[in-house]
Scaffold this motif. Structure first.
Motif, short mmCIF file in Angstrom:
data_model
loop_
_atom_site.label_atom_id
_atom_site.label_comp_id
_atom_site.label_asym_id
_atom_site.label_seq_id
_atom_site.Cartn_x
_atom_site.Cartn_y
_atom_site.Cartn_z
N MET A 1 0.84 -1.20 0.00
CA MET A 1 0.00 0.00 0.00
C MET A 1 0.87 1.25 0.00
O MET A 1 1.94 1.27 0.59
CB MET A 1 -0.91 0.02 1.24
CG MET A 1 -1.95 -1.08 1.25
SD MET A 1 -2.97 -0.99 2.74
CE MET A 1 -3.75 0.60 2.51
N HIS A 2 0.42 2.27 -0.69
CA HIS A 2 1.17 3.51 -0.75
C HIS A 2 0.57 4.50 0.23
O HIS A 2 -0.60 4.49 0.54
CB HIS A 2 1.13 4.08 -2.17
CG HIS A 2 1.65 3.11 -3.20
ND1 HIS A 2 1.11 3.01 -4.45
CD2 HIS A 2 2.63 2.19 -3.13
CE1 HIS A 2 1.74 2.06 -5.13
NE2 HIS A 2 2.67 1.57 -4.35
N ASP A 3 1.41 5.41 0.68
CA ASP A 3 1.00 6.37 1.70
C ASP A 3 0.32 7.57 1.05
O ASP A 3 0.94 8.59 0.78
CB ASP A 3 2.21 6.82 2.51
CG ASP A 3 2.90 5.65 3.16
OD1 ASP A 3 4.12 5.62 3.11
OD2 ASP A 3 2.22 4.78 3.71
N ALA A 306 8.71 8.30 9.52
CA ALA A 306 9.24 7.83 10.82
C ALA A 306 8.15 7.87 11.89
O ALA A 306 8.09 6.97 12.75
CB ALA A 306 10.42 8.71 11.23
N ALA A 307 7.29 8.87 11.86
CA ALA A 307 6.22 8.98 12.87
C ALA A 307 5.23 7.83 12.74
O ALA A 307 4.67 7.37 13.75
CB ALA A 307 5.50 10.32 12.71
N LYS A 308 5.00 7.35 11.54
CA LYS A 308 4.09 6.22 11.36
C LYS A 308 4.61 4.96 12.05
O LYS A 308 3.84 4.08 12.41
CB LYS A 308 3.89 5.95 9.87
CG LYS A 308 3.05 7.00 9.16
CD LYS A 308 2.80 6.62 7.72
CE LYS A 308 1.91 5.39 7.66
NZ LYS A 308 1.63 4.97 6.27
N ASP A 309 5.93 4.89 12.22
CA ASP A 309 6.54 3.74 12.89
C ASP A 309 6.88 4.03 14.34
O ASP A 309 7.59 3.25 14.98
CB ASP A 309 7.82 3.32 12.14
CG ASP A 309 7.52 2.86 10.72
OD1 ASP A 309 6.50 2.19 10.53
OD2 ASP A 309 8.30 3.19 9.81
N GLY A 310 6.42 5.18 14.87
CA GLY A 310 6.69 5.53 16.25
C GLY A 310 8.07 6.07 16.51
O GLY A 310 8.50 6.16 17.66
N LEU A 311 8.79 6.46 15.44
CA LEU A 311 10.15 6.96 15.60
C LEU A 311 10.24 8.48 15.51
O LEU A 311 11.34 9.03 15.50
CB LEU A 311 11.06 6.33 14.53
CG LEU A 311 11.17 4.80 14.59
CD1 LEU A 311 12.06 4.29 13.47
CD2 LEU A 311 11.71 4.35 15.95
N PHE A 312 9.11 9.14 15.40
CA PHE A 312 9.00 10.59 15.48
C PHE A 312 7.68 10.87 16.20
O PHE A 312 6.82 9.99 16.26
CB PHE A 312 8.98 11.21 14.07
CG PHE A 312 10.15 12.12 13.78
CD1 PHE A 312 11.42 11.60 13.56
CD2 PHE A 312 10.00 13.49 13.73
CE1 PHE A 312 12.50 12.42 13.29
CE2 PHE A 312 11.07 14.32 13.46
CZ PHE A 312 12.33 13.78 13.25
#
Length: 476
Positions: A1-3, A306-312
């Motif tokens: 899936m694309h963002d 990065a925020a989608k992965d909890g890294l931001f």
């Protein structure tokens, strides 16, 4: 899936993606480059050629990576997939800091060209207003949605490409070989001149990753990201090489070395008068605004992924009209603060240090991305590697890594030192976010355990009663 936000009409086609790459590569620096490398002789043209090969190799690597991971975030996505969360965070953090600091630098550079275009005199108040307008007009275009980003990028790329191409093509008819000077100048050997001019030109191709960074907004990214990266890089290379060659052949070498507006001097040499300065100043202002439009989008894409992965911070993962609005606003605000420092406090050293940081920060995602491609190839993951292209892809990956490494070396000791410190400062942010993720996971686990306890008790009791019932008849 694309963002994406689910509306294909807001996604970039190949022409817009190519314009995004070209627009981000060609900023305001092109208008001073011929004078910057003239002291080393025409060997600098050879340096341009060598760097172009490296940049195209890097563009091809990004295209290969986007085929496997066609998601917004580009270099961050590749680094995290290959090396884990920490490497992904370092890529995102480094790229993010580079974008908003360089946006402030671009806005300040644009002020000088604005005064040439309008004939106005510099003043702190006026300069600050112009710089802030250059920052916030592209930010507003981004907040209006990806469709407006694409429109601004296409228009600005055409408007700046036409004057530069005009100088390059028309310059052929005024080309005088006697203006070129020697192959090497200043007592350098040809290898020394090649390395010295390359060190100045190295950052001319920063932006080659732009299509990969916005892969989630590109239609058919598996095909178009690679094409846009290569076409945009080649288009920028043609402008660089032909434009620099035209200036070298129309402006006498001794004058070019001292020039502060080489393209304007080239137009004046061709047609006489002084109208060339106004033409080139217009092209420069448009070029910088277009670059700011593209880099503002880039400043939001890396922290979004990065925020989608909890890294931001989670707020960076929210999109509106296809654009991560918090990322756009955060970059615009930070660039504004840096610009205010430059114009109001007079602490030029702080501004110069932060700008120096960008020269190193830009290369960290490149190194990690090309290393990720090498890792995918060496590990032989079937879903990530095309067996028939193994040798070619490895050569490109190693070439891209070498080019990226050359970028680091060309940045100089001060840039690497300051950039490393700034990169390591991001570790505290990573630790804070990792601690929050762990605490949240522990809270979810604790909340789930009491619910599971009562449900299991009756099962145990029934099993005990059944065992007793079965055992009872055999008692004496």
């Amino acid at each position: 899936m694309h963002d994406t936000d689910g509306r294909s009409g807001r996604r970039f086609g190949l022409p817009t993606a190519t314009a995004l790459v070209m627009g981000n590569i060609i900023g305001g620096g092109i208008f001073l480059l011929p004078a910057s490398v003239a002291p080393f002789g025409t060997v600098s043209l050879l340096a341009f050629g060598v760097l172009t090969v490296g940049a195209i190799a890097l563009a091809l690597v990004f295209g290969r990576l986007a085929e496997r991971h066609p998601h917004t975030g580009g270099p961050y996505v590749y680094a995290r997939e290959a090396f884990g969360d920490f490497a992904g965070f370092l890529s995102a953090w480094s790229y993010w800091t580079m974008t908003w600091v360089s946006n402030a630098a671009l806005a300040v550079a644009g002020v000088g060209y604005f005064h040439v275009l309008t004939g106005s005199n510099p003043s702190k108040g006026t300069d600050l207003v112009v710089a802030l307008l250059m920052l916030w007009l592209p930010a507003l275009a981004n907040l209006a949605g990806t469709r407006w980003v694409g429109v601004v990028q296409m228009v600005s790329t055409v408007l700046k490409f036409v004057p530069l191409l005009f100088v390059a093509v028309i310059g052929i008819f005024f080309f005088d070989p006697s203006n070129l000077g020697s192959f090497t100048e200043g007592g350098h050997s040809w290898t020394g001149g090649l390395s010295a001019s390359a060190a100045i030109l190295l950052y001319s191709y920063v932006g080659v990753e732009s299509a990969a960074m916005s892969a989630g907004e590109v239609r058919d990214p598996e095909r178009n990201v690679g094409r846009a990266s290569v076409l945009g890089t080649i288009g920028a290379a043609l402008v660089y090489l032909l434009g620099t060659l035209a200036v070298f052949g129309t402006v006498a070498h001794d004058k070019l070395v001292k020039s502060t507006a080489p393209f304007s001097d080239a137009v004046d040499a061709m047609f006489g008068g002084h109208w060339g300065g106004t033409l080139i100043a217009f092209a420069a202002v448009i070029s910088i605004v277009g670059a700011l439009n593209g880099w503002t989008l880039m400043s939001a894409q890396s922290p979004y992924a990065a925020a989608k992965d909890g890294l931001f911070p989670a707020s960076f993962a929210k999109k509106k009209r296809g654009v991560p609005t918090v990322g756009v606003l955060a970059a615009a605000v930070l660039a504004t603060l840096l610009t205010l420092i430059n114009y109001t406090t007079g602490v030029g050293g702080v501004f110069e240090i932060l700008v120096l940081v960008t020269t190193f920060s830009a290369t960290v995602p490149y190194l990690l991305s090309t290393a990720a491609q090498v890792y995918f190839l060496l590990t032989g993951a079937r879903e990530k590697v095309h067996a028939g292209r193994m040798t070619r892809d490895m050569v490109l990956a190693l070439g891209g890594f070498g080019f990226s490494f050359w970028l680091v070396a060309g940045a100089g000791y001060a840039a690497v030192y300051q950039g490393t410190l700034f990169l390591f400062a991001g570790i505290l942010v990573y630790v804070w976010l990792a601690a929050r993720r762990k605490a949240a996971a522990a809270g979810e686990q604790a909340a789930a355990e009491p619910a599971a306890g009562p449900a299991e008790a009756p099962v145990g009791e029934q099993a005990t009663e059944h065992a007793a019932a079965v055992a009872e008849p055999v008692r004496p």
